[in-house]
Design an enzyme around this catalytic site. Structure first.
Site, PDB file in Angstrom:
ATOM      1  NE  ARG A  52      -2.758   0.641   3.451  1.00  0.00           N
ATOM      2  CZ  ARG A  52      -2.210   0.797   4.401  1.00  0.00           C
ATOM      3  NH1 ARG A  52      -1.545   1.776   4.676  1.00  0.00           N
ATOM      4  NH2 ARG A  52      -2.155   0.185   5.420  1.00  0.00           N
ATOM      5  CE1 TYR A 104     -15.613  11.671 -16.192  1.00  0.00           C
ATOM      6  CE2 TYR A 104     -15.187  11.626 -13.860  1.00  0.00           C
ATOM      7  CZ  TYR A 104     -15.687  10.934 -15.059  1.00  0.00           C
ATOM      8  OH  TYR A 104     -15.984   9.709 -14.951  1.00  0.00           O
ATOM      9  CG  ASP A 176      -8.817  15.986 -15.265  1.00  0.00           C
ATOM     10  OD1 ASP A 176      -8.345  15.272 -16.170  1.00  0.00           O
ATOM     11  OD2 ASP A 176     -10.068  15.591 -14.721  1.00  0.00           O
ATOM     12  CE  LYS A 201     -11.745   7.834 -18.487  1.00  0.00           C
ATOM     13  NZ  LYS A 201     -12.113   8.945 -17.810  1.00  0.00           N
TER      14      LYS A 201
HETATM   15  C1  LIG Z   1     -12.416   9.472 -16.631  1.00  0.00           C
HETATM   16  C2  LIG Z   1     -12.239  10.623 -15.794  1.00  0.00           C
HETATM   17  C3  LIG Z   1     -11.787  11.050 -14.808  1.00  0.00           C
HETATM   18  C4  LIG Z   1     -12.276  10.184 -13.744  1.00  0.00           C
HETATM   19  O1  LIG Z   1     -11.420   9.136 -13.869  1.00  0.00           O
HETATM   20  P1  LIG Z   1     -11.764   7.529 -13.479  1.00  0.00           P
HETATM   21  O2  LIG Z   1     -10.664   6.636 -13.804  1.00  0.00           O
HETATM   22  O3  LIG Z   1     -13.001   6.964 -14.166  1.00  0.00           O
HETATM   23  O4  LIG Z   1     -12.099   7.331 -11.878  1.00  0.00           O
HETATM   24  C5  LIG Z   1     -11.520  12.390 -14.503  1.00  0.00           C
HETATM   25  N1  LIG Z   1     -11.357  13.411 -15.312  1.00  0.00           N
HETATM   26  C6  LIG Z   1     -11.693  13.309 -16.542  1.00  0.00           C
HETATM   27  C7  LIG Z   1     -11.513  14.092 -17.561  1.00  0.00           C
HETATM   28  C8  LIG Z   1     -12.063  11.791 -16.911  1.00  0.00           C
HETATM   29  O5  LIG Z   1     -12.279  11.676 -18.347  1.00  0.00           O
END
Ligand SMILES: *Cc1c(COP(=O)(O)O)cnc(C)c1O
Length: 388
Positions: A52, A104, A176, A201
């Site tokens: 962890r 998001y 982000d 992603k």
């Molecule tokens: C998918 C996404 C998230 C969240 O990520 P997870 O892996 O689904 O928890 C945050 N910001 C953006 C822009 C995203 O596309």
């Protein structure tokens, strides 16, 4: 276009973890599933003691992302949302946070619900509205969240300019960077304090991992957040780190093909009779085009558009596509299509959706790396049927 170190990024990504195994000389960084590690002897710890807290596979992935983002400390989390939640650990009840009105959906849900429970004060603004942003910064926030390009309308903010204003107000800036990845944008080099991703992603890129990562500009902030990540137990697994690291190796190459296809799809959609508007920063009439040229190394492969005929036409479009898969998420090698209002942004109330510009006729696509002729043919067929 910015980013001068593209060739280094390509090389660093491919070479991540190579020749780090001193025991057997494995070329690819091994996956270490062990939950715990022996001490050499009494009071004589090795580098890792418990997974962890620290894991060799996860550490290789974290170090590679930190290098690609040109930051100090990388922290791998179980999901993208876990990375967002980790940032929230910096906040106390008297602190104020500023988030974009079109961030998001999951981030919007997390911040609004934590604020409702009194964990901090929240201000939601359109960060392109200079007056609204200045008023928010006058409240001396502790943290400002940016997301550029935004989801699903691909709105851009000038990261360098906004960060300067935030720093002048004493705020930390977290960006982000999920939609572009470090191959196309490096927010820390534009002044930001924290950059984070959903590695689900583009970074993993094969739609088979849910994960997140966060990179800090300074060692000190990185150590604070790494302490919290271990404390609340949201660090990513060794197996997911291994897969994401493998995906990362082809990130720059995939992004090239994603972008090439996206540009052609955008041009095809722009001239289509079934479409009212296309949102793509690569178009010179997109409001964020000049900002994109300044701070990005490409326009990315996400775009959205309004279909003529409202939600009925959207349904007909979806029913008649074969290559595109109707699914949320993005950034995988396969092309995906989605309806933000009922899918990715369902966590936002309809009023908030409309305020953010998310209508019922809005469709978002993540352009994959299939053959471009097949992609366009599928869209052409679906769009023709949508108007029947
Ligand atoms: C998918 C996404 C998230 C969240 O990520 P997870 O892996 O689904 O928890 C945050 N910001 C953006 C822009 C995203 O596309």
């Amino acid at each position: 276009m910015s980013i001068t170190k593209t060739s280094n990024i390509t090389t660093s990504a491919v070479r991540a973890g190579i020749n780090t195994d001193t025991h057997h000389g494995a070329v690819v960084a091994p996956i270490h599933l062990s939950s715990t590690y022996s001490l050499k002897g009494f009071n004589d710890k090795r580098q890792f003691d418990y997974s962890r807290t620290g894991n060799p596979t996860r550490a290789t992935f974290a170090e590679t992302i930190a290098e690609l983002e040109q930051g100090s400390v990388g922290i791998v989390t179980a999901t993208g949302m876990a990375a967002v939640h980790l940032i929230c650990q910096l906040l106390s009840t008297e602190d104020t946070v500023v988030i974009p009105h079109d961030c998001y959906g999951g981030s919007f849900r997390l911040f609004t619900h934590l604020a409702k429970r009194g964990q901090f004060n929240l201000i939601v603004v359109d960060q392109n509205d200079q007056q609204a942003l200045a008023e928010a910064l006058a409240q001396q926030p502790k943290l400002v969240l940016l997301e550029s390009p935004s989801n699903p309308l691909l709105r851009l903010v000038d990261i360098e300019e906004v960060t300067k204003a935030c720093h002048a107000a004493g705020a930390l800036v977290a960006v982000d960077n999920t939609f572009l990845s470090p191959a196309l944008q490096q927010p820390l080099t534009l002044g930001a304090d924290i950059v984070f991703h959903s590695t689900t992603k583009y970074i993993n890129g094969h739609s088979d991992v849910v994960g997140g990562v966060l990179v800090t500009k300074t060692q000190e902030l990185g150590e604070t957040l790494a302490w919290w990540a271990n404390c609340i137990g949201i660090t990513g697994s060794a197996f997911d780190s291994f897969l994401a690291l493998r995906g990362l190796k082809t990130l720059p190459v995939r992004m090239k093909q994603h972008q090439e296809n996206a540009l052609q799809v955008a041009q095809f959609l722009k001239n289509h009779q079934a479409i009212d508007a296309v949102y793509f920063p690569g178009f010179s009439d997109h409001p964020g085009h000049e900002i994109a040229k300044k701070q990005q190394a490409g326009y990315g492969a996400m775009l959205s558009f309004e279909v003529k005929g409202g939600v009925e036409a959207v349904k007909k479009l979806f029913d008649n596509l074969e290559l595109f898969t109707l699914a949320q998420s993005l950034g995988g090698v396969e092309s995906l299509i989605s309806h933000p209002s009922t899918m990715t942004h369902a966590g936002m109330e309809i009023a908030a959706q409309l305020e953010a510009g998310i209508t019922q006729s809005l469709v978002r696509i993540s352009v994959g790396i299939e053959d471009i002729d097949d992609i366009v043919k599928d869209l052409a067929h679906g769009l023709a049927q949508s108007q029947q």
